[in-house]
Design an enzyme around this catalytic site. Sequence first.
Site, PDB file in Angstrom:
ATOM      1  N   ASN A 148      45.980  42.937  45.437  1.00 23.09           N
ATOM      2  CA  ASN A 148      45.192  43.386  44.225  1.00 23.09           C
ATOM      3  C   ASN A 148      44.896  45.032  44.481  1.00 23.09           C
ATOM      4  OD1 ASN A 148      42.842  43.035  42.152  1.00 23.09           O
ATOM      5  ND2 ASN A 148      41.963  44.325  43.601  1.00 23.09           N
ATOM      6  N   GLU A 149      45.491  45.460  43.311  1.00 20.64           N
ATOM      7  CA  GLU A 149      45.062  47.223  43.293  1.00 20.64           C
ATOM      8  C   GLU A 149      45.723  48.048  44.523  1.00 20.64           C
ATOM      9  OE1 GLU A 149      41.372  47.770  41.678  1.00 20.64           O
ATOM     10  OE2 GLU A 149      41.564  46.827  39.849  1.00 20.64           O
ATOM     11  N   ASP A 150      46.428  47.697  45.381  1.00 22.74           N
ATOM     12  CA  ASP A 150      47.038  48.423  46.238  1.00 22.74           C
ATOM     13  C   ASP A 150      47.906  49.432  45.961  1.00 22.74           C
ATOM     14  OD1 ASP A 150      45.192  46.815  47.666  1.00 22.74           O
ATOM     15  OD2 ASP A 150      46.998  45.807  49.033  1.00 22.74           O
ATOM     16  N   HIS A 166      45.171  46.063  34.610  1.00 23.05           N
ATOM     17  CA  HIS A 166      43.810  45.893  34.837  1.00 23.05           C
ATOM     18  C   HIS A 166      43.220  47.047  33.822  1.00 23.05           C
ATOM     19  CE1 HIS A 166      43.841  44.187  39.308  1.00 23.05           C
ATOM     20  NE2 HIS A 166      44.786  43.494  38.154  1.00 23.05           N
TER      21      HIS A 166
END
Length: 859
Positions: free
Chosen positions: A444-446, A515
């Site tokens: 997630n969002e790395d 996102h």
Amino acid sequence: MFTLSRIELATGWQLRAMDAALTPQQNFSAVDGWLAATVPGTVYQDLLAQGQIPDPWLEMNELQVQWVAERDWLYRTQFTLEQDALEKRQEHGQVDLCFDGLDTFATVWLNGVQILVSDNMFVPLRQPVRNLLIAGNNTLCIVFESALRRGRAVEAEHGGKRPLWNGDSSRLFVRKAQYHYGWDWGPVLLTAGPWKPVALQHYSARIDEVDAVVEVAPDLASASVRLRTKVVVAEQKRSGLQLRQRLLDPDGREVVCEAQPLTTENSCTWQLDQPQLWWPAGHGAQALYTLETTLLAGDLKLHSECRKIGLRRLRLIQEPVQGEAGSSFYFEVNHQALFIGGANWIPDDNLLNRITPARYRQRVQQAVDGNMTMLRVWAGGIYEDEAFYDACDELGVLVWQDFLFACGVYPAHPAFLNSVEAEARAAIRRLRHRASLAIWCGNNEDYAIAESVGLYGPDQPRAKFEALAIYEDLLPALCRELDPGRIYWPGSPYSPTGEGAPSLLSSNQSTGDRHSWEVWHGAMHPYQQYKQFEGRFVSEFGMQSMPSMAVLQQAIALANLTLQSAALIHHNKAGSNNVPDGHPRLVKYLIDNLGEEWGGPSPRAGSLDQHVYATQFIQAEAMHYAYMDFRRRWQTPGRRALGGALVWQLNDCWPATSWAVIDVNGTPKPAYFSIKRMLAPFAIGLLQEAGQLTAWIVNGSSSACALALRLQVFSLDGSLLDEHSETVNAMENCVTPIMLAPRNERQPVIAAATLYRMDGDQPERIAANVAWPEPYKDHVWPDPHIHIERVSSERITLTVSRPTKGIWLQTEHPVRWSDNFIDLMPGESRTLEAPGLGAQAIDCRYLGHAAHPAPWAAK
Ligand code: BMA
């Protein structure tokens, strides 16, 4: 040869804080200071149960319990083995100690001998212990080192702090649920303990692994099930053993039964004609077959294993979108293209052992009742409990499963990679048979954080972003090896690089998932502009709101139940650099839409329950716009511009003001109902912009139908200005624009659209939408004289004298409202189903009227 036995080691456990001045063995021999411990469980849970710490859920107690995470903790138990039984065990077969999950840095001794060391809470372990067991009392001891101290030491050894969002930076080095370190919706509670069962398993042979790969033929008329089964034999005597596997159809009828002599790896492939297919909720049945595997020595059943599998063909379609750049990102199940509406799932509690199977089921059922078809098991949580996936399989919810790396620039040194590999292997092996499992996702969002600090991007060398070794090498290789039929996606968000990619890969609007945090985070755009921030698949977006008053009253004492109290602010974790900014952000949206007075306490806007309603109103409005705008872009075949939208977030893990649409008590907020309406099989889009109305119809069903659309236009004082009806041919699984006559209103109006399907002679109301003049603060909303008639103990009917926005019905005890937070027009009467209502008082709020405490709040 004998039947496998499993003895749960769930009793007699004690725990104690480690005295750092003594050795572990001296600590374990200490006489005093032991507390009864629950296994499976964690230190926090037992300290709480025994009154040793204040409840971290309440007030600001979280701050007082942090010492627990800085200590090392000891667990011990004894179990007795009878001489006879022990001799039998030692003569025949193997005895393993099985630890399904140790949280996190654990060292284990059996009868004084160190038997294992563990540093990853997601890796189940088993250790052969036959020769260490004794007749009489056996002692099992575990030390759990402070994950915080140990993590910081590992961090220091490997180059120090790395960029991250949320939590202590040492978390990036620790394979422990990342939300334990605190998140922008949850407290810091670094649990420790045997969080999953501990058991002694005695066997002569056991089924180690059943891998069932299902493939449904393109014409859906047949399916194959390819089985590979591994058996571990303790006595090295495979001869004479037999493996029997049976498949039962969803009605319990045997479809195949095959027995084979045991080999080192047994495999077989079954062909099934006319399989009963598994479908997501709302699209067909959740047909589940039962696969039984039994290991036999003659007639003796040594071990058996049973699981449910579903037969479905699932694809992720990335194809050109007619007339637009980039490519689509949507799921197709059994050739049916699906617009996915759903939510992000976080662990439902910080103390995981408190989440019962019934609670998992209730939460997943709520998603289904809200017309959701996907839950994303978000990367900062855990690979969820079996009860969660059982509910998803049985209720028809697709699972987007993240691997557990969230919001950080993770390391990739060899020891870390080894641990990640063990963890990923265990997770894939455990979950790959699940019909609901749609996609594995690397993190997630790395990518987003790496990009934001200049470690990733079109011009950055790969080596700068070490964790690509995890997301682009290790994890996809493991998925290919262990779960080849399933989609692997490197991250959320992620966009494949390539020509035409914008400089910020992680916010690409024309490929991959996205996102969309331009609303709430970032520049805090108005939620009325969600359509500008769409993506091909919007896997996160959201708006905060307060939980119900009931949650606040449980968590915070009356004296502190004010907007500015430190306790209330403490229960909203949003913020950056330790500066809380949750409420200030909410206030911006409150002021912009509802007026200045919502900026602070005032006679009209001062009381907390008004703020609860107002913030929930804003969240519901934001989600109304988001799902309306996003689903509109589903369009038609070949032009599927947006394939799905997952709200951040479904649930809460403690009493909080957060983005959740269901609060910690399991009470849906108004936003839940806005989403439910916009995700219903039929929905109406309706917008009022610059004096013009725009409308469209979504038909999410698989058949075209002629529907009747009624449009009414009211002036603000409630008089009907115009009304007309038309028949609309709504193509199946498409969005159909409606041609409305130009209006050029000079005064703002209220436009209400209702959609009917003919059910025999009776028109059946199947969708509605109202476009209000916005912002609401520019108008006055006089009393609409809401009349609630109780038709029965489970049903009410509502009528109003003028257009009414956001009617929110609440009761002291839960009611499963068929709809809520509704808009209502004069001349219309709405009947709502209300199981659970009984004779309870109903608190009713609506735009312009939120100024009274709930009838039961005076108690
Ligand atoms: C997201 C999530 C979480 C976070 C949420 C709200 O992007 O992945 O990290 O809680 O935003 O800020």
